[in-house]
Design an enzyme around this catalytic site. Structure first.
Site, PDB file in Angstrom:
ATOM      1  N   ARG A  62       0.863  -1.175   0.000  1.00  0.00           N
ATOM      2  CA  ARG A  62       0.000   0.000   0.000  1.00  0.00           C
ATOM      3  C   ARG A  62       0.904   1.231   0.000  1.00  0.00           C
ATOM      4  NH1 ARG A  62      -2.451  -3.477   3.936  1.00  0.00           N
ATOM      5  NH2 ARG A  62      -4.563  -4.115   3.315  1.00  0.00           N
ATOM      6  N   HIS A  84      -1.439   3.146  -6.382  1.00  0.00           N
ATOM      7  CA  HIS A  84      -2.092   1.886  -6.056  1.00  0.00           C
ATOM      8  C   HIS A  84      -2.367   1.020  -7.292  1.00  0.00           C
ATOM      9  CE1 HIS A  84      -2.773   2.959  -1.809  1.00  0.00           C
ATOM     10  NE2 HIS A  84      -2.874   1.654  -1.680  1.00  0.00           N
ATOM     11  N   TYR A 122     -10.034  -9.372  -7.563  1.00  0.00           N
ATOM     12  CA  TYR A 122      -9.033  -9.520  -8.622  1.00  0.00           C
ATOM     13  C   TYR A 122      -9.318 -10.716  -9.522  1.00  0.00           C
ATOM     14  CZ  TYR A 122      -6.510  -6.009  -5.988  1.00  0.00           C
ATOM     15  OH  TYR A 122      -6.169  -4.855  -5.355  1.00  0.00           O
ATOM     16  N   LYS A 163      -2.551  -2.125   7.338  1.00  0.00           N
ATOM     17  CA  LYS A 163      -3.926  -1.738   7.624  1.00  0.00           C
ATOM     18  C   LYS A 163      -4.443  -2.544   8.805  1.00  0.00           C
ATOM     19  CE  LYS A 163      -8.118  -0.598   5.057  1.00  0.00           C
ATOM     20  NZ  LYS A 163      -8.774  -0.672   3.736  1.00  0.00           N
ATOM     21  N   ARG A 208       0.035  -1.695  -7.058  1.00  0.00           N
ATOM     22  CA  ARG A 208      -0.411  -2.744  -6.130  1.00  0.00           C
ATOM     23  C   ARG A 208      -1.487  -3.621  -6.785  1.00  0.00           C
ATOM     24  NH1 ARG A 208      -1.491  -4.301  -0.633  1.00  0.00           N
ATOM     25  NH2 ARG A 208      -3.701  -4.391  -0.113  1.00  0.00           N
ATOM     26  N   HIS A 254      -4.833  -8.599   3.188  1.00  0.00           N
ATOM     27  CA  HIS A 254      -6.296  -8.477   3.305  1.00  0.00           C
ATOM     28  C   HIS A 254      -6.795  -9.334   4.462  1.00  0.00           C
ATOM     29  CE1 HIS A 254      -6.847  -7.303  -1.213  1.00  0.00           C
ATOM     30  NE2 HIS A 254      -6.550  -6.263  -0.456  1.00  0.00           N
TER      31      HIS A 254
END
Length: 301
Positions: free
Chosen positions: A149, A243, A278, A174, A246, A269
């Site tokens: 990120r 991003h 994705y 995150k 990413r 995640h």
């Protein structure tokens, strides 16, 4: 609507301003959102707030949705209506909150934009002509190599990188989660070139991996601007956000491996449903893989 119903709304907005100390922008938003409900009431000849039922709130939100109002905006409108009815309940001007269990329609999830492998190669093989570009190339290579990120890239310190082991540690991703990530060969080479130059630029006590010309840590916004400048200088027409590197990392890795769990771990995640987005980016490729590999995908001639 009746005068006493209008007075109740005015009292609610006054309470927001005086007791809740809401900003003028917030109060305008509440007035606008509840104003849409007032227009619905007028179209249905509903005179007072106590006459509204849950079915009315659902019909109102459904009508707004048909007008093309986004799910996010409808969620905000419902929140304003719930807050207003909670106020009416406290003042004993309503017997229930008809918006309490009404939900906005689900937002269709936008697919992230990605670059194909040739576009990535064009971006990262454009060459460098200054110390700052050597740094920038190391940033962009690492971004794409490890699927970081933007905030994670900016937060990297020298101690987080282990070039002999070809790995890096994200200390606080995150949700405050940490993870260990591999670094690809191209990124390792770019980092080695940058670290040789970093010694001349970084302030004595600076621990950041990527520093500015002033010798201090490079922030997320500066990284965004450097990528935009890189694209302009290298003649890359497409507008790139960091991003996208990413997203491209995730898409390309999933396309090659079809290992959703591994990609989830690498991206950091918490929920695999976030990673599953994705899988929609290259469905045609996956369908071709299925047709070739599955023993019962094709009819026998």
């Amino acid at each position: 609507m009746r005068t006493d119903a209008e007075h109740a709304l005015t009292a609610f907005l006054d309470q927001l301003q005086v007791e809740a100390r809401a900003s003028e922008h917030t109060i305008k938003s509440y007035r606008r959102d509840i104003g849409h409900l007032i227009r619905y009431c007028e179209s249905k000849a509903i005179d007072h707030w106590i006459d509204l039922k849950q079915s009315d709130i659902r019909a109102h939100i459904a009508g707004r949705h048909r007008q093309g109002i986004s799910s996010k905006s409808l969620q905000r409108e419902l929140s304003a209506i719930r807050s207003f009815y909670n106020f009416l309940l406290k003042k004993r001007l309503a017997e229930s909150n008809p918006a309490q269990y009404v939900k906005a329609p689900k937002q269709s999830r936008k697919l992230p934009k990605t670059l194909d492998v040739d576009q990535i190669s064009g971006l990262l093989e454009a060459g460098t002509s200054s110390v700052l570009e050597i740094r920038d190339l190391a940033m962009f290579e690492l971004f794409y190599s490890s699927g970081l990120r933007l905030s994670e890239l900016a937060a990297l310190s020298l101690a987080d990188i282990d070039l002999p082991d070809r790995s890096l540690a994200v200390r606080s991703g995150k949700g405050g989660k940490s993870r260990l990530l591999p670094i690809g060969g191209k990124a390792v080479s770019a980092l080695e070139n940058w670290l040789a130059q970093r010694l001349k630029m970084a302030a004595a006590a600076e621990s950041a991996l990527f520093v500015s010309s002033r010798g201090t840590r490079l922030g997320p916004r500066s990284i965004q601007l450097r990528l935009a400048q890189w694209c302009r200088k290298k003649g890359i027409a497409e507008h790139l956000h960091p991003h996208m590197l990413r997203h491209s990392f995730a898409s390309h890795l999933l396309e090659s491996s079809q290992d959703l769990r591994a990609v989830q771990e690498l991206l950091g995640h918490s929920n695999i449903s976030t990673t599953q987005i994705y899988t929609h980016l290259d469905f045609q490729h996956l369908a071709e893989v299925y047709d070739k590999a599955h023993p019962r995908a094709k009819k026998k001639s």
